[in-house]
Design a protein around this motif. Structure first.
Motif, PDB file in Angstrom:
ATOM      1  N   PRO A   1       0.806  -1.220   0.000  1.00 25.16           N
ATOM      2  CA  PRO A   1       0.000   0.000   0.000  1.00 25.16           C
ATOM      3  C   PRO A   1       0.841   1.273   0.000  1.00 25.16           C
ATOM      4  CG  PRO A   1      -0.200  -1.161   2.096  1.00 25.16           C
ATOM      5  CD  PRO A   1       0.486  -2.078   1.150  1.00 25.16           C
ATOM      6  N   MET A   2       1.994   1.239   0.671  1.00 23.99           N
ATOM      7  CA  MET A   2       2.839   2.432   0.684  1.00 23.99           C
ATOM      8  C   MET A   2       3.397   2.714  -0.697  1.00 23.99           C
ATOM      9  SD  MET A   2       3.732   4.790   2.691  1.00 23.99           S
ATOM     10  CE  MET A   2       4.771   6.221   2.459  1.00 23.99           C
ATOM     11  N   ALA A   3       3.840   1.670  -1.397  1.00 19.81           N
ATOM     12  CA  ALA A   3       4.368   1.856  -2.752  1.00 19.81           C
ATOM     13  C   ALA A   3       3.289   2.357  -3.702  1.00 19.81           C
ATOM     14  CB  ALA A   3       4.954   0.538  -3.263  1.00 19.81           C
ATOM     15  N   VAL A   4       2.091   1.806  -3.590  1.00 20.68           N
ATOM     16  CA  VAL A   4       0.972   2.269  -4.425  1.00 20.68           C
ATOM     17  C   VAL A   4       0.651   3.722  -4.114  1.00 20.68           C
ATOM     18  CG1 VAL A   4      -1.492   1.983  -4.913  1.00 20.68           C
ATOM     19  CG2 VAL A   4      -0.014  -0.027  -4.751  1.00 20.68           C
ATOM     20  N   ALA A   5       0.668   4.091  -2.842  1.00 20.32           N
ATOM     21  CA  ALA A   5       0.401   5.471  -2.442  1.00 20.32           C
ATOM     22  C   ALA A   5       1.448   6.418  -3.030  1.00 20.32           C
ATOM     23  CB  ALA A   5       0.384   5.579  -0.920  1.00 20.32           C
ATOM     24  N   MET A   6       2.709   6.037  -2.958  1.00 21.52           N
ATOM     25  CA  MET A   6       3.785   6.875  -3.495  1.00 21.52           C
ATOM     26  C   MET A   6       3.634   7.077  -5.000  1.00 21.52           C
ATOM     27  SD  MET A   6       6.883   5.112  -1.320  1.00 21.52           S
ATOM     28  CE  MET A   6       8.243   5.918  -2.201  1.00 21.52           C
ATOM     29  N   ALA A   7       3.391   5.991  -5.721  1.00 20.87           N
ATOM     30  CA  ALA A   7       3.253   6.079  -7.179  1.00 20.87           C
ATOM     31  C   ALA A   7       2.041   6.909  -7.571  1.00 20.87           C
ATOM     32  CB  ALA A   7       3.158   4.680  -7.777  1.00 20.87           C
ATOM     33  N   THR A   8       0.941   6.709  -6.862  1.00 16.51           N
ATOM     34  CA  THR A   8      -0.284   7.453  -7.179  1.00 16.51           C
ATOM     35  C   THR A   8      -0.102   8.940  -6.912  1.00 16.51           C
ATOM     36  OG1 THR A   8      -1.655   5.515  -6.678  1.00 16.51           O
ATOM     37  CG2 THR A   8      -2.753   7.656  -6.673  1.00 16.51           C
ATOM     38  N   ASP A   9       0.513   9.284  -5.787  1.00 13.80           N
ATOM     39  CA  ASP A   9       0.764  10.697  -5.498  1.00 13.80           C
ATOM     40  C   ASP A   9       1.636  11.335  -6.566  1.00 13.80           C
ATOM     41  OD1 ASP A   9      -0.735  10.522  -3.229  1.00 13.80           O
ATOM     42  OD2 ASP A   9       0.924  10.789  -1.813  1.00 13.80           O
ATOM     43  N   TYR A  10       2.668  10.615  -7.017  1.00 11.77           N
ATOM     44  CA  TYR A  10       3.526  11.156  -8.067  1.00 11.77           C
ATOM     45  C   TYR A  10       2.727  11.401  -9.351  1.00 11.77           C
ATOM     46  CZ  TYR A  10       7.065  11.471 -11.669  1.00 11.77           C
ATOM     47  OH  TYR A  10       7.816  11.900 -12.745  1.00 11.77           O
ATOM     48  N   CYS A  11       1.902  10.436  -9.726  1.00 14.11           N
ATOM     49  CA  CYS A  11       1.120  10.571 -10.961  1.00 14.11           C
ATOM     50  C   CYS A  11       0.118  11.717 -10.881  1.00 14.11           C
ATOM     51  CB  CYS A  11       0.407   9.259 -11.273  1.00 14.11           C
ATOM     52  SG  CYS A  11       1.508   7.949 -11.843  1.00 14.11           S
TER      53      CYS A  11
END
Length: 214
Positions: A124-134
């Motif tokens: 979930p942390m990795a998904v959160a990081m990628a989504t915030d960047y996008c």
């Protein structure tokens, strides 16, 4: 926004780092994937052609790097820094693919995490990081994740982050040798104005973004 101009890019929050996939990762990649063969096999995409085979590691990296440089994908490895040795251990992969701009401004996200690291909040942390960047840097509007209904652990990831269930897609992707149903989850930028990292961690700090010359 020219997404191709953004690559290569690395994201970091605390010890977790999303960095570009590279040819030099072959040895560690093979070791982690071999150790996780049974863990990952039920959820792996497969080739529907009768004589189809998975691409070689070299072919896979070349294809993903080309897509990244054309602004169509973000192929990241998920790594975690050991606070004592400072070495970055490979713990998974996350790829943002199908990036479309114009009036759509959307992409699809997929990931896997080392089974030995499951339950630590890495996915979930990795998904959160990628989504915030996008959302924040590429100005995308919508992120989509498609998950097998049987994959309880991945379903927990989107539940923790507040992705919206958009329903079942019949025989959506070829997985482990057959066409498989998936549930589709999505999130728009307006649904996460504070950012997913802040939502998930409860801390008032976002990701660190580092860009490198090609």
């Amino acid at each position: 926004m020219n997404t191709a101009a953004e690559w290569p890019v690395t994201l970091q929050w605390a010890q977790l780092v999303l960095r570009p996939l590279a040819m030099s990762d072959r040895g560690e990649w093979d070791r982690v994937r071999y150790r996780n063969k049974q863990w990952l096999e039920p959820w792996e995409a497969s080739n529907p052609e009768a004589d189809g085979a998975a691409p070689s590691f070299r072919g896979f990296v070349r294809s993903m790097t080309k897509q990244a440089r054309e602004g169509q994908a973000l192929p990241w490895l998920i790594t975690e820094q050991d606070p004592e040795t400072r070495r970055h251990e490979l713990v998974g992969q996350l790829t943002v693919s199908g990036i479309t701009l114009g009036s759509f401004r959307s992409a699809t996200l997929g990931y896997w995490v080392d089974g030995a690291q499951a339950g630590r909040g890495i996915a979930p942390m990795a998904v959160a990081m990628a989504t915030d960047y996008c959302f924040e840097h590429l100005r995308l509007h919508r992120m989509e994740i498609n998950i097998r209904p049987e994959n309880a652990k991945s379903l927990r990831v989107v539940e923790k982050l507040g992705f919206r269930d958009e329903g079942l897609r019949r025989r959506f992707l070829h997985i482990a040798g057959d066409w498989a149903d998936h549930r589709s989850f999505a999130l728009t930028a307006e649904e996460a104005p504070e950012g997913l990292v802040r939502r998930f961690t409860g801390e008032d700090r976002g990701i660190t973004v580092r860009r490198a010359s090609r």
